[in-house]
Design a protein around this motif. Sequence first.
Motif, PDB file in Angstrom:
ATOM      1  N   PHE A  50       0.110 -55.823 112.696  1.00  0.00           N
ATOM      2  CA  PHE A  50       0.118 -55.912 111.233  1.00  0.00           C
ATOM      3  C   PHE A  50       1.128 -54.882 110.721  1.00  0.00           C
ATOM      4  CE2 PHE A  50      -4.305 -57.276 112.090  1.00  0.00           C
ATOM      5  CZ  PHE A  50      -4.373 -58.429 111.321  1.00  0.00           C
ATOM      6  N   SER A  51       1.884 -55.274 109.689  1.00  0.00           N
ATOM      7  CA  SER A  51       2.704 -54.248 109.027  1.00  0.00           C
ATOM      8  C   SER A  51       2.275 -54.181 107.559  1.00  0.00           C
ATOM      9  CB  SER A  51       4.188 -54.562 109.162  1.00  0.00           C
ATOM     10  OG  SER A  51       4.507 -55.673 108.381  1.00  0.00           O
ATOM     11  N   HIS A  52       2.455 -53.019 106.956  1.00  0.00           N
ATOM     12  CA  HIS A  52       2.049 -52.837 105.568  1.00  0.00           C
ATOM     13  C   HIS A  52       2.978 -53.613 104.643  1.00  0.00           C
ATOM     14  CE1 HIS A  52      -0.482 -49.753 107.254  1.00  0.00           C
ATOM     15  NE2 HIS A  52      -0.992 -49.466 106.052  1.00  0.00           N
ATOM     16  N   TYR A  53       2.426 -54.101 103.544  1.00  0.00           N
ATOM     17  CA  TYR A  53       3.223 -54.931 102.618  1.00  0.00           C
ATOM     18  C   TYR A  53       4.077 -54.058 101.705  1.00  0.00           C
ATOM     19  CZ  TYR A  53       4.339 -58.378  99.022  1.00  0.00           C
ATOM     20  OH  TYR A  53       4.994 -59.180  98.149  1.00  0.00           O
ATOM     21  N   SER A  54       3.511 -53.003 101.120  1.00  0.00           N
ATOM     22  CA  SER A  54       4.282 -52.220 100.163  1.00  0.00           C
ATOM     23  C   SER A  54       4.283 -50.721 100.462  1.00  0.00           C
ATOM     24  CB  SER A  54       3.742 -52.440  98.743  1.00  0.00           C
ATOM     25  OG  SER A  54       2.385 -52.025  98.689  1.00  0.00           O
ATOM     26  N   LYS A  55       3.466 -50.261 101.383  1.00  0.00           N
ATOM     27  CA  LYS A  55       3.407 -48.827 101.690  1.00  0.00           C
ATOM     28  C   LYS A  55       3.837 -48.571 103.127  1.00  0.00           C
ATOM     29  CE  LYS A  55      -0.534 -47.999  98.591  1.00  0.00           C
ATOM     30  NZ  LYS A  55      -1.939 -47.602  98.524  1.00  0.00           N
ATOM     31  N   ASP A  56       4.062 -47.297 103.428  1.00  0.00           N
ATOM     32  CA  ASP A  56       4.379 -46.933 104.814  1.00  0.00           C
ATOM     33  C   ASP A  56       3.077 -46.695 105.570  1.00  0.00           C
ATOM     34  OD1 ASP A  56       7.090 -47.070 104.483  1.00  0.00           O
ATOM     35  OD2 ASP A  56       7.231 -44.972 103.812  1.00  0.00           O
ATOM     36  N   GLU A  57       3.064 -47.160 106.797  1.00  0.00           N
ATOM     37  CA  GLU A  57       1.884 -46.901 107.631  1.00  0.00           C
ATOM     38  C   GLU A  57       1.817 -45.400 107.929  1.00  0.00           C
ATOM     39  OE1 GLU A  57       1.172 -49.586 111.098  1.00  0.00           O
ATOM     40  OE2 GLU A  57       1.273 -47.723 112.235  1.00  0.00           O
ATOM     41  N   ASN A  58       0.646 -44.801 107.777  1.00  0.00           N
ATOM     42  CA  ASN A  58       0.539 -43.364 108.056  1.00  0.00           C
ATOM     43  C   ASN A  58      -0.592 -43.099 109.053  1.00  0.00           C
ATOM     44  OD1 ASN A  58      -1.962 -43.151 106.642  1.00  0.00           O
ATOM     45  ND2 ASN A  58      -0.810 -43.211 104.718  1.00  0.00           N
ATOM     46  N   ARG A  59      -0.756 -41.821 109.378  1.00  0.00           N
ATOM     47  CA  ARG A  59      -1.746 -41.434 110.404  1.00  0.00           C
ATOM     48  C   ARG A  59      -3.168 -41.854 110.007  1.00  0.00           C
ATOM     49  NH1 ARG A  59      -2.564 -37.895 114.661  1.00  0.00           N
ATOM     50  NH2 ARG A  59      -4.447 -36.630 114.524  1.00  0.00           N
ATOM     51  N   ASN A  60      -3.415 -41.745 108.702  1.00  0.00           N
ATOM     52  CA  ASN A  60      -4.753 -42.103 108.220  1.00  0.00           C
ATOM     53  C   ASN A  60      -5.068 -43.585 108.478  1.00  0.00           C
ATOM     54  OD1 ASN A  60      -7.215 -41.359 106.888  1.00  0.00           O
ATOM     55  ND2 ASN A  60      -6.504 -42.632 105.170  1.00  0.00           N
ATOM     56  N   CYS A  61      -4.023 -44.446 108.372  1.00  0.00           N
ATOM     57  CA  CYS A  61      -4.213 -45.881 108.626  1.00  0.00           C
ATOM     58  C   CYS A  61      -4.641 -46.098 110.080  1.00  0.00           C
ATOM     59  CB  CYS A  61      -2.920 -46.650 108.360  1.00  0.00           C
ATOM     60  SG  CYS A  61      -2.241 -46.373 106.710  1.00  0.00           S
ATOM     61  N   SER A 159     -11.251 -39.039 119.711  1.00  0.00           N
ATOM     62  CA  SER A 159     -10.089 -38.261 119.228  1.00  0.00           C
ATOM     63  C   SER A 159      -8.908 -38.341 120.204  1.00  0.00           C
ATOM     64  CB  SER A 159     -10.489 -36.805 118.983  1.00  0.00           C
ATOM     65  OG  SER A 159     -11.065 -36.259 120.145  1.00  0.00           O
ATOM     66  N   SER A 160      -9.186 -38.467 121.492  1.00  0.00           N
ATOM     67  CA  SER A 160      -8.072 -38.487 122.456  1.00  0.00           C
ATOM     68  C   SER A 160      -7.333 -39.832 122.455  1.00  0.00           C
ATOM     69  CB  SER A 160      -8.595 -38.178 123.858  1.00  0.00           C
ATOM     70  OG  SER A 160      -9.510 -39.178 124.242  1.00  0.00           O
ATOM     71  N   TYR A 161      -7.864 -40.838 121.730  1.00  0.00           N
ATOM     72  CA  TYR A 161      -7.234 -42.169 121.721  1.00  0.00           C
ATOM     73  C   TYR A 161      -6.275 -42.355 120.549  1.00  0.00           C
ATOM     74  CZ  TYR A 161     -10.651 -43.418 125.259  1.00  0.00           C
ATOM     75  OH  TYR A 161     -11.385 -43.458 126.403  1.00  0.00           O
ATOM     76  N   LEU A 162      -6.182 -41.349 119.669  1.00  0.00           N
ATOM     77  CA  LEU A 162      -5.319 -41.492 118.489  1.00  0.00           C
ATOM     78  C   LEU A 162      -3.861 -41.724 118.871  1.00  0.00           C
ATOM     79  CD1 LEU A 162      -6.367 -39.022 115.660  1.00  0.00           C
ATOM     80  CD2 LEU A 162      -5.849 -41.454 115.468  1.00  0.00           C
ATOM     81  N   SER A 163      -3.449 -41.101 119.966  1.00  0.00           N
ATOM     82  CA  SER A 163      -2.047 -41.230 120.379  1.00  0.00           C
ATOM     83  C   SER A 163      -1.860 -42.361 121.396  1.00  0.00           C
ATOM     84  CB  SER A 163      -1.585 -39.903 120.982  1.00  0.00           C
ATOM     85  OG  SER A 163      -2.483 -39.548 122.022  1.00  0.00           O
ATOM     86  N   LYS A 164      -2.937 -43.115 121.641  1.00  0.00           N
ATOM     87  CA  LYS A 164      -2.833 -44.189 122.636  1.00  0.00           C
ATOM     88  C   LYS A 164      -2.923 -45.558 121.960  1.00  0.00           C
ATOM     89  CE  LYS A 164      -5.292 -41.360 126.038  1.00  0.00           C
ATOM     90  NZ  LYS A 164      -6.547 -41.193 126.763  1.00  0.00           N
ATOM     91  N   ASP A 165      -2.676 -46.574 122.761  1.00  0.00           N
ATOM     92  CA  ASP A 165      -2.790 -47.933 122.251  1.00  0.00           C
ATOM     93  C   ASP A 165      -4.258 -48.229 121.939  1.00  0.00           C
ATOM     94  OD1 ASP A 165      -0.829 -50.657 122.698  1.00  0.00           O
ATOM     95  OD2 ASP A 165      -3.004 -50.955 122.399  1.00  0.00           O
ATOM     96  N   ILE A 166      -4.502 -48.897 120.811  1.00  0.00           N
ATOM     97  CA  ILE A 166      -5.882 -49.189 120.395  1.00  0.00           C
ATOM     98  C   ILE A 166      -6.644 -49.989 121.457  1.00  0.00           C
ATOM     99  CG2 ILE A 166      -5.144 -51.251 119.117  1.00  0.00           C
ATOM    100  CD1 ILE A 166      -7.933 -49.021 117.886  1.00  0.00           C
ATOM    101  N   ASP A 167      -5.913 -50.836 122.195  1.00  0.00           N
ATOM    102  CA  ASP A 167      -6.584 -51.660 123.212  1.00  0.00           C
ATOM    103  C   ASP A 167      -7.206 -50.818 124.317  1.00  0.00           C
ATOM    104  OD1 ASP A 167      -6.074 -53.969 121.873  1.00  0.00           O
ATOM    105  OD2 ASP A 167      -4.173 -54.362 122.906  1.00  0.00           O
ATOM    106  N   GLU A 168      -6.602 -49.665 124.546  1.00  0.00           N
ATOM    107  CA  GLU A 168      -7.150 -48.772 125.574  1.00  0.00           C
ATOM    108  C   GLU A 168      -8.527 -48.257 125.132  1.00  0.00           C
ATOM    109  OE1 GLU A 168      -5.592 -44.934 128.029  1.00  0.00           O
ATOM    110  OE2 GLU A 168      -4.095 -46.125 126.972  1.00  0.00           O
ATOM    111  N   ALA A 169      -8.626 -47.921 123.838  1.00  0.00           N
ATOM    112  CA  ALA A 169      -9.914 -47.462 123.297  1.00  0.00           C
ATOM    113  C   ALA A 169     -10.950 -48.578 123.382  1.00  0.00           C
ATOM    114  CB  ALA A 169      -9.725 -47.007 121.857  1.00  0.00           C
ATOM    115  N   ILE A 170     -10.547 -49.797 123.020  1.00  0.00           N
ATOM    116  CA  ILE A 170     -11.480 -50.939 123.065  1.00  0.00           C
ATOM    117  C   ILE A 170     -11.951 -51.181 124.499  1.00  0.00           C
ATOM    118  CG2 ILE A 170     -11.706 -53.433 122.639  1.00  0.00           C
ATOM    119  CD1 ILE A 170     -11.405 -51.854 120.073  1.00  0.00           C
TER     120      ILE A 170
END
Length: 409
Positions: A50-61, A159-170
Motif C-alpha cells: 500500500f502507498s499513501h494517497y496524500s501523505k508520506d509514510e512515516n514510522r508511526n504508520c 519491538s525487534s520487528y519494527l526494522s524487519k518485514d511484517i511477514d516475519e512478525a506474522i
Amino acid sequence: MLTYALSKDTNKLEHIDSVANGLKCNCFCFGCNDALVAKNNCSSSRSNHFSHYSKDENRNCLMTQLHLAAQHHFLNAEYITLPEVSFLYKDEFLTNKAINLKVLSAQLETKIDRYYADVTIETEIGTIAIEICVTHKNEHDKTAYYQQNKIASIEYDLSSYLSKDIDEAIKDLNEYAVESTWLYEWCRDELIQNHNVFLAKEKVRIHQKRQRSAKLSMTKLMFDKRITLPDLTQYFKHKIGGTQYSENVSVFTQKEIQLTEVFEVASTQEYSLLKGNLNEHIIWIAFLLERNQIPDDIAKLGGSAIIQTPSINENEQATWSWLKYPRLARRIEHTKKQFINRCKLKKQLKRNVNWFLLNTDNLYKKDYQTWSNWMKKINYHLKFILSFHMFCAIKKNIHVCGCLILGIF
Ligand SMILES: [Zn+2]
C-alpha cells in the motif's frame, strides 16, 4: 512498507493481496488516517504494497501496522499456545508447561475497568488479556491492576520487528516464537496454593524428623553422660587515636567432658531440654526444633547453657553453640586484655615505621660514609641482602629494624 491496512467499510485488517488495486481497495492507514492506494500488480523487483494517497509514510504508520497485525492475529486465532509459566516464590521457581488452548472467542480493545486490553480471548481456563508491545511496554499502572486483580495477562514484545518485514512478525506470531512475558500468570494462584500445601507438609515432616533425632541424641547422652562443649569465639574491637582495631578471638576450644549426671527436664514442640551436672556445676543442654528464635524458657535459663540448632539444609548436621557461659567470663576478660595489648603493639609499630619513612633522607645523609666503609669490609653475599635503610634502622631503632626484616623476608 505497508502490506496490511484497515478497510474503510468493515474496519477489518486486509492484506494487500486480498484487495482491489489502486484506490478501489478502499483502505486507510490507521497510523495517519490517510487513504491508501493498493499496488498489488508490482513487478518481481518490488513486492505488492500500500502507498499513501496524500501523505508520506512515516514510522508511526509502520508501528501501527505491526500493532494491528498482531492484534488481528490473536483476534482471528482458533488456537493459542500459552508459554511456559515460571516465577520465583519463597526461594523456589514454580513452573507450568506451555499449553495449547482452543480460543472460544476474542475481542479487540476490551475495556477492563479504566484500562483497555489490546485483545482479550476466552478459553476453557478463562479470560486472557493480551498486550502487544511495539515501542512501549505495558503501562506500569495497568500491569499493577492486572496483578492486584489477578487477571491472567501476557505481553508480546514485537519491538525487534519494527526494522524487519511484517511477514516475519506474522510468521513468528503463528509459530509462537515472539518473545513474551506473563504480566500475571494464568495459573499463579494455583501454583502458589499447591506450593504452600507442600511447604506445610514439609514443615511437619522436618519437625518430626528433628524430634526423632533429638530424642536419639538425648537417649545417648543420658546413657554415656559425655558431651562435647562447643568452641566459643568473641568479637573484640578497640580504638586507639583514630585507628579502629577488631578481631574474632577464640576464647574456648571444643572439648569433650564427662558429666556426673544427666536427666531430661522438658520436651515441647519447640525444644527438648536436659540438665547436666558436673560435680557442683550445672550445664543446660537444649535441642531446638526450630531455627528462627530461641524459646523464652530457654532464654531465661540461669547458669551455663549450650544449644543445638537445626541446620537450614536437612542433610547437614545441626550445630552446637554456647547460649550462656558465665564460667568463661574471666577467660573472656583476660583474652580481651591480650587483644588490647596486641592493638597497642600494632599502633606502636605503625608509628615507628611512619617515623622511619619520614626521616629516611636525613638518615641517609648522616650515616652514608659510615655505611659505605662498612659495606666495603663485609662479605659480598651479605651486601646483597642488606640495604642502607636497614643499616640506618639498626642504628636508630630496633623496632624499625625488626619491621624491615619482616618486610624483606
Ligand atoms: Zn500513515
